[in-house]
Design an enzyme around this catalytic site. Structure first.
Site, PDB file in Angstrom:
ATOM      1  N   LYS A 199       0.866  -1.204   0.148  1.00 54.87           N
ATOM      2  CA  LYS A 199      -0.026  -0.166   0.190  1.00 54.87           C
ATOM      3  C   LYS A 199       0.889   1.186  -0.144  1.00 54.87           C
ATOM      4  O   LYS A 199       1.636   1.583   0.965  1.00 54.87           O
ATOM      5  CB  LYS A 199      -0.836  -0.041   1.220  1.00 54.87           C
ATOM      6  CG  LYS A 199      -1.612   1.364   1.375  1.00 54.87           C
ATOM      7  CD  LYS A 199      -2.646   1.224   2.267  1.00 54.87           C
ATOM      8  CE  LYS A 199      -3.555   2.448   2.572  1.00 54.87           C
ATOM      9  NZ  LYS A 199      -4.569   2.280   3.561  1.00 54.87           N
ATOM     10  N   LYS A 253      -2.325  -1.530  -3.702  1.00 60.28           N
ATOM     11  CA  LYS A 253      -3.116  -0.258  -3.672  1.00 60.28           C
ATOM     12  C   LYS A 253      -2.355   0.810  -3.727  1.00 60.28           C
ATOM     13  O   LYS A 253      -1.225   0.707  -3.105  1.00 60.28           O
ATOM     14  CB  LYS A 253      -4.105  -0.673  -2.188  1.00 60.28           C
ATOM     15  CG  LYS A 253      -4.624   0.780  -2.028  1.00 60.28           C
ATOM     16  CD  LYS A 253      -5.329   0.404  -0.703  1.00 60.28           C
ATOM     17  CE  LYS A 253      -6.075   1.866  -0.339  1.00 60.28           C
ATOM     18  NZ  LYS A 253      -6.651   1.754   1.153  1.00 60.28           N
TER      19      LYS A 253
HETATM   20  C1  PBG Z   1      -7.195   3.823   5.685  1.00 59.24           C
HETATM   21  C2  PBG Z   1      -7.675   3.589   4.225  1.00 59.24           C
HETATM   22  C3  PBG Z   1      -7.481   4.472   3.153  1.00 59.24           C
HETATM   23  C4  PBG Z   1      -8.018   3.465   1.934  1.00 59.24           C
HETATM   24  C5  PBG Z   1      -8.392   2.482   2.543  1.00 59.24           C
HETATM   25  N1  PBG Z   1      -8.162   2.379   3.774  1.00 59.24           N
HETATM   26  C6  PBG Z   1      -6.890   5.602   3.028  1.00 59.24           C
HETATM   27  C7  PBG Z   1      -5.608   6.141   3.515  1.00 59.24           C
HETATM   28  O1  PBG Z   1      -4.694   5.245   3.635  1.00 59.24           O
HETATM   29  O2  PBG Z   1      -5.534   7.228   3.992  1.00 59.24           O
HETATM   30  C8  PBG Z   1      -8.233   4.232   0.647  1.00 59.24           C
HETATM   31  C9  PBG Z   1      -9.311   3.764  -0.133  1.00 59.24           C
HETATM   32  C10 PBG Z   1      -9.638   4.598  -1.279  1.00 59.24           C
HETATM   33  O3  PBG Z   1      -9.098   5.564  -1.383  1.00 59.24           O
HETATM   34  O4  PBG Z   1     -10.492   4.141  -2.018  1.00 59.24           O
HETATM   35  N2  PBG Z   1      -6.705   2.717   6.254  1.00 59.24           N
END
Ligand code: PBG
Length: 331
Positions: A199, A253
């Site tokens: 991520k 992601k």
């Molecule tokens: C946070 C989380 C995020 C997303 C999923 N879980 C955002 C972040 O890390 O700030 C993003 C998903 C998206 O942008 O569709 N734990």
């Protein structure tokens, strides 16, 4: 020309629809979809998220309706994300441990329907913390090990409410092993873990942070735990660790800007591997479509097909219900 080509004409296979279908290498089906759903306190509420056209925050009763809709569309799983009342957010994200928090309420209500739909929950503290970070803080530092303890308790809280798949999205070190251990120790041996293995600290999460209210709370950025966009070998090491720690499925992601990572992880580990087409990717396609700059439906299907081609076994996408309807019509 015949002399140059020597009979080799690539366009032959493309000349008719039936032939294109016959040589098609990749298929996109409804079985490839995981539908992320936002939940909010209240009843009878469907609250539009302005930066995500067509996406709404749903009260528990409405979320149940969408879970039923997921089943009727044939979508295999949904993923829950809460908009937590700002009054309930504190520095340690204690609401994450409340057995009656929004996510747990939603899990129980959906489970009561006995649907053939997997229920995934997000393990991270950001929707619950007053500073918007995924972990506990000491000054400006995100504490790793203390956070992992809290995440284990959050995950247990969710599976006790009925979650089938735990999705740790926090990027703390060692959390998959710790969560797996906590599950085994508490007789939840069949709970699946889909780790957000790679991520990245990304600009594409903006609309999601609107939806869960963390644009308002987040202090600074997440670069000390989420990955640097420049790195690819590091993604391999992250995935390797998560798999060794007990992940059943791994995820990359964001999605489309990271297809190379998806490909490498699938190619290297042969694990069930997923892509998260994040909120910013969704918003770009929606916005360009609304302006008439691109054909929204075609861009939607093409983007999802790209994930499949790059090796994804499935995609978390806000387009899930639309694309499922579209695929159903196409049959
Ligand atoms: C946070 C989380 C995020 C997303 C999923 N879980 C955002 C972040 O890390 O700030 C993003 C998903 C998206 O942008 O569709 N734990």
């Amino acid at each position: 020309m015949d002399e140059i080509l020597g009979g080799r004409r690539m366009r032959r296979n493309r000349r008719a629809d039936w032939s294109r279908r016959l040589v098609r290498e990749t298929v996109l089906t409804t079985n490839d979809l995981i539908w992320p759903i936002f939940v909010v306190e209240g009843a009878g509420i469907r609250q539009p998220v302005p930066s995500m056209p067509g996406v709404e925050r749903l009260s528990v009763d409405e979320a149940v309706k969408d879970a039923v809709k997921a089943e009727s569309l044939g979508i295999p799983a949904i993923a829950l994300f809460p908009y937590t009342d700002p009054a309930l957010r504190d520095p340690t994200g204690s609401e994450a441990l409340n057995p009656d928090n929004l996510v747990c309420q939603t899990c129980r209500a959906i489970k009561q329907e006995g649907l053939n739909v997997g229920l995934m929950t997000d393990v991270a503290l950001d929707p619950y913390t007053s500073h918007g970070h995924d972990g506990l803080m000491d000054g400006e530092t995100i504490l790793n090990d203390e956070t992992v303890d809290q995440l284990c308790r959050q995950a247990l809280n969710q599976v006790e409410a009925g979650a089938d798949i735990i999705g740790p999205s926090d990027m703390m070190d060692g959390r998959v092993a710790a969560i797996r251990q906590a599950m085994d120790a508490n007789n939840f041996r069949d709970v699946q873990i889909m780790s957000y293995a790679a991520k990245y600290a990304s600009a594409f999460y903006g609309p999601f942070r609107d939806a869960v209210g963390t644009n308002a709370t987040l202090i600074g950025d997440k670069r000390t735990y989420q990955m640097d966009a420049a790195n690819t070998d590091e993604a391999i090491r992250e995935a390797e660790l998560d798999i060794a720690e007990g992940a059943d499925m791994i995820m990359v992601k964001p999605g489309m800007p990271y297809l190379d990572i998806l490909w490498r992880l699938k190619d290297t580990f042969r694990m069930p591997t997923y892509a998260y087409q994040v909120s910013g990717e969704f918003a770009m396609i929606e916005a360009a479509g609304a302006n008439g700059w691109i054909d929204r439906d075609r861009a939607m299907v093409e983007s999802l097909m790209a994930f499949k081609r790059a090796g994804a076994d499935g995609i978390l996408t806000y387009f899930a219900p639309q694309v499922a309807s579209l695929l159903a019509r196409a049959l």
